[in-house]
Design a protein around this motif. Structure first.
Motif, PDB file in Angstrom:
ATOM      1  N   ASP A 200       0.837  -1.211   0.000  1.00 28.51           N
ATOM      2  CA  ASP A 200       0.000   0.000   0.000  1.00 28.51           C
ATOM      3  C   ASP A 200       0.868   1.256   0.000  1.00 28.51           C
ATOM      4  OD1 ASP A 200      -2.225  -1.626   0.065  1.00 28.51           O
ATOM      5  OD2 ASP A 200      -2.367  -1.586   2.256  1.00 28.51           O
ATOM      6  N   VAL A 201       1.993   1.196   0.730  1.00 30.27           N
ATOM      7  CA  VAL A 201       2.893   2.346   0.762  1.00 30.27           C
ATOM      8  C   VAL A 201       3.493   2.596  -0.621  1.00 30.27           C
ATOM      9  CG1 VAL A 201       4.995   3.294   1.776  1.00 30.27           C
ATOM     10  CG2 VAL A 201       3.425   1.963   3.197  1.00 30.27           C
ATOM     11  N   VAL A 202       3.970   1.536  -1.268  1.00 29.59           N
ATOM     12  CA  VAL A 202       4.552   1.682  -2.611  1.00 29.59           C
ATOM     13  C   VAL A 202       3.502   2.155  -3.603  1.00 29.59           C
ATOM     14  CG1 VAL A 202       5.658   0.446  -4.501  1.00 29.59           C
ATOM     15  CG2 VAL A 202       6.330  -0.036  -2.158  1.00 29.59           C
ATOM     16  N   ASN A 206       3.629   5.618  -5.745  1.00 26.27           N
ATOM     17  CA  ASN A 206       3.495   5.667  -7.207  1.00 26.27           C
ATOM     18  C   ASN A 206       2.363   6.592  -7.624  1.00 26.27           C
ATOM     19  OD1 ASN A 206       5.607   3.863  -7.618  1.00 26.27           O
ATOM     20  ND2 ASN A 206       4.270   2.073  -7.525  1.00 26.27           N
ATOM     21  N   ARG A 207       1.253   6.531  -6.911  1.00 26.45           N
ATOM     22  CA  ARG A 207       0.139   7.421  -7.239  1.00 26.45           C
ATOM     23  C   ARG A 207       0.508   8.876  -6.986  1.00 26.45           C
ATOM     24  NH1 ARG A 207      -5.084   5.355  -4.187  1.00 26.45           N
ATOM     25  NH2 ARG A 207      -5.843   7.312  -5.125  1.00 26.45           N
ATOM     26  N   LEU A 208       1.233   9.113  -5.886  1.00 27.91           N
ATOM     27  CA  LEU A 208       1.658  10.483  -5.583  1.00 27.91           C
ATOM     28  C   LEU A 208       2.644  10.984  -6.635  1.00 27.91           C
ATOM     29  CD1 LEU A 208       1.400  12.756  -3.473  1.00 27.91           C
ATOM     30  CD2 LEU A 208       3.420  11.817  -2.350  1.00 27.91           C
ATOM     31  N   LEU A 217      -2.710   7.179   2.625  1.00 27.85           N
ATOM     32  CA  LEU A 217      -2.445   5.827   3.088  1.00 27.85           C
ATOM     33  C   LEU A 217      -3.382   5.475   4.236  1.00 27.85           C
ATOM     34  CD1 LEU A 217       1.466   5.591   3.094  1.00 27.85           C
ATOM     35  CD2 LEU A 217      -0.142   4.730   1.398  1.00 27.85           C
ATOM     36  N   PRO A 218      -3.788   4.212   4.334  1.00 24.17           N
ATOM     37  CA  PRO A 218      -4.670   3.806   5.448  1.00 24.17           C
ATOM     38  C   PRO A 218      -3.862   3.658   6.731  1.00 24.17           C
ATOM     39  CG  PRO A 218      -4.118   1.912   4.094  1.00 24.17           C
ATOM     40  CD  PRO A 218      -3.508   3.116   3.400  1.00 24.17           C
ATOM     41  N   VAL A 231       3.438  10.493   8.031  1.00 26.42           N
ATOM     42  CA  VAL A 231       4.312  11.410   7.293  1.00 26.42           C
ATOM     43  C   VAL A 231       3.866  11.523   5.842  1.00 26.42           C
ATOM     44  CG1 VAL A 231       6.672  11.789   6.498  1.00 26.42           C
ATOM     45  CG2 VAL A 231       6.262  10.987   8.828  1.00 26.42           C
ATOM     46  N   PHE A 232       3.503  10.383   5.234  1.00 22.02           N
ATOM     47  CA  PHE A 232       3.049  10.395   3.843  1.00 22.02           C
ATOM     48  C   PHE A 232       1.796  11.237   3.689  1.00 22.02           C
ATOM     49  CE2 PHE A 232       0.410   8.796   0.441  1.00 22.02           C
ATOM     50  CZ  PHE A 232       1.289   8.672  -0.627  1.00 22.02           C
ATOM     51  N   ASN A 233       0.826  11.033   4.559  1.00 20.42           N
ATOM     52  CA  ASN A 233      -0.428  11.784   4.451  1.00 20.42           C
ATOM     53  C   ASN A 233      -0.207  13.275   4.678  1.00 20.42           C
ATOM     54  OD1 ASN A 233      -1.773   9.399   3.945  1.00 20.42           O
ATOM     55  ND2 ASN A 233      -2.356   9.087   6.081  1.00 20.42           N
TER      56      ASN A 233
END
Length: 478
Positions: A200-202, A206-208, A217-218, A231-233
């Motif tokens: 899900d992270v990868v 890729n979408r970002l 991310l969930p 951090v991603f969100n």
């Protein structure tokens, strides 16, 4: 002097296989240690067994009955031969017992060993005999009152010793292989399950990277992954806000530039054009008056009239580029066809310009018609100035959403300019003015929430493509 940091490419590795390799390496190290311990224990057991047999035989020869008879030259070898039945019980397969008495031939007794049963490999036998060969025999003197009357030597068959050591190591090797296999399978599936959320992270990364700034991310149960998700969100939210603000700023800048262009066009048309018209009328009046009173001024008045006319033509062309009012009057399709016709006329046959339209181009919202015209115009101008192409084709395509129409705010419009010129060669990049048109196109595209791409054609040339969502347009822009 500014210090430059060079980032070297580091090889990537799979965590599951890396852990399996580390587990196998640790298990192999443990097995080698256990094998060395087994070899050492086999040496000690061999030496202990040889010592036990030698001590037993030595004590038997040194019995009190024998003590009083040593001086009468009792035959110790005959006593040694009387121990055959007893030796069969105390000796192990592969052991050999020898009794040496001074002045007499040595006598020996050996217990057979079946070499075919569990025989060790040749390489292991050679290694073991080299490492422990000196410890495979034990020598014990037979003494009485401080005098040595003989020597008992117990040795072991090297094949028997190595066979016993190899049998132990083989069992250990089988157990280690089974343990490593089971542990490897367990580690693989445990790590696979633990790393499953990383997909899900990868996928989110890729979408970002693909421009989907609404991707989030969930939540994860693993604390480290949850930290990555937070951090991603936060990063995605920051990028979304920054991109939105940047798009809004670009839209305002483009609108301000368009307003400035319209204002400049109005000033030039309403003030300078009228002044030129008045100057042309004055020159005509001077020419008429001078023809009767001062004929020498007629050529100068005529030259002044021509100058005013040339300035008027240039001014009309400039005003036309600044403010494309004919788009509202004759439509975007006719304006683009006229633009391509002008390029064909100015190209004098060296470059052929073509135009294709797919969909009802004239039904596009007024908010983007001027932008589409300027994008195609900049693309054709770049191809004509820098590409040195033989063929240039401009395509405007309307892609409607299912059941939608351009005026309903559904779908997108795509403007493409492709050529068969020099592409993005380095010498083309160095030409004066190259890239300024692309910057202007990028600004317009960003202001309208669209996407721009510049790629090389597989065979030769360049493809400039701009896609603008119709739903993101609002407000008239001329």
């Amino acid at each position: 002097m500014q210090e430059t940091t060079v980032l070297r490419h580091r090889p990537v590795f799979d965590l599951k296989w890396s852990l399996l390799k580390q587990v196998a390496a640790v298990a192999l190290f443990c097995f080698l240690g256990a094998a060395a311990l087994a070899v050492h224990q086999a040496e000690e057991e061999t030496l202990k067994a040889n010592r036990a047999v030698a001590d037993t035989v030595g004590r038997f020869l040194e019995l009190p009955l024998t003590t009083n008879l040593f001086g009468k030259h009792i035959n110790l070898q005959r006593r040694f031969r009387q121990m055959d039945a007893f030796l069969d019980q105390v000796m192990s397969p592969g052991q050999c017992l020898q009794f040496n008495e001074p002045g007499k031939d040595p006598i020996s007794r050996c217990l057979g060993f079946h070499g075919q049963v569990g025989e060790a490999p040749a390489w292991f036998s050679a290694f073991y005999q080299r490492a422990a060969g000196s410890r495979m025999s034990y020598e014990r003197p037979v003494t009485h009152e401080g005098l040595v009357h003989g020597t008992v030597v117990v040795s072991s068959n090297p094949s028997a010793v190595t066979a016993r050591a190899w049998s132990e190591i083989s069992r250990m090797l089988g157990l280690s292989a089974a343990t490593i296999g089971a542990l490897g399978i367990l580690v693989y599936f445990v790590v696979e399950r633990a790393l499953r959320p990383t997909r899900d992270v990868v996928s989110g990364l890729n979408r970002l990277a693909g421009g989907d700034l609404k991707c989030r991310l969930p939540p994860f149960r693993l604390a480290e992954l949850q930290r990555i998700s937070d951090v991603f969100n936060d990063l995605a939210n920051t990028l979304e806000v920054a991109t939105s603000e940047r798009a809004d700023l670009a839209r305002r800048l483009v609108e301000a530039r368009e307003q400035e262009r319209r204002h400049l066009a109005r000033v030039l048309h309403d003030e300078l054009a009228q002044s030129l018209s008045a100057m042309s009328a004055t020159a005509a009046s001077i020419k008429f008056t001078a023809s009767a009173d001062c004929p020498s001024l007629v050529p100068e008045a005529q030259a002044l009239t021509e100058i005013a006319g040339n300035i008027m033509k240039g001014l009309r062309s400039t005003v036309q580029e600044l403010r494309l009012q004919e788009i509202d009057d004759i439509g975007l399709l006719t304006s683009l066809e006229g633009l391509v016709a002008d390029h064909n006329r100015l190209g004098c046959g060296k470059t052929q310009f073509l135009f294709e339209a797919h969909g009802d181009v004239n039904e596009l919202p007024l908010a983007i018609t001027g932008h589409i015209f300027h994008i195609v115009q900049e693309g054709l101008t770049n191809a004509a100035k820098h590409a040195q192409a033989a063929n240039v084709r401009a395509i405007v395509r309307i892609d409607l959403a299912q059941g939608g129409a351009p005026w309903s705010g559904a779908g997108s419009v795509e403007a493409t300019v492709e050529d068969d010129g020099e592409g993005l060669a380095q010498e083309i990049r160095r030409e004066a003015g190259f890239g300024l048109g692309l910057i202007g196109i990028r600004e317009r595209t960003l202001a309208l929430g669209g996407e721009m791409s510049v790629v090389s054609r597989p065979e030769k040339g360049l493809i400039l493509s701009v896609t603008i969502p119709i739903s993101n347009t609002a407000g008239p822009v001329s």
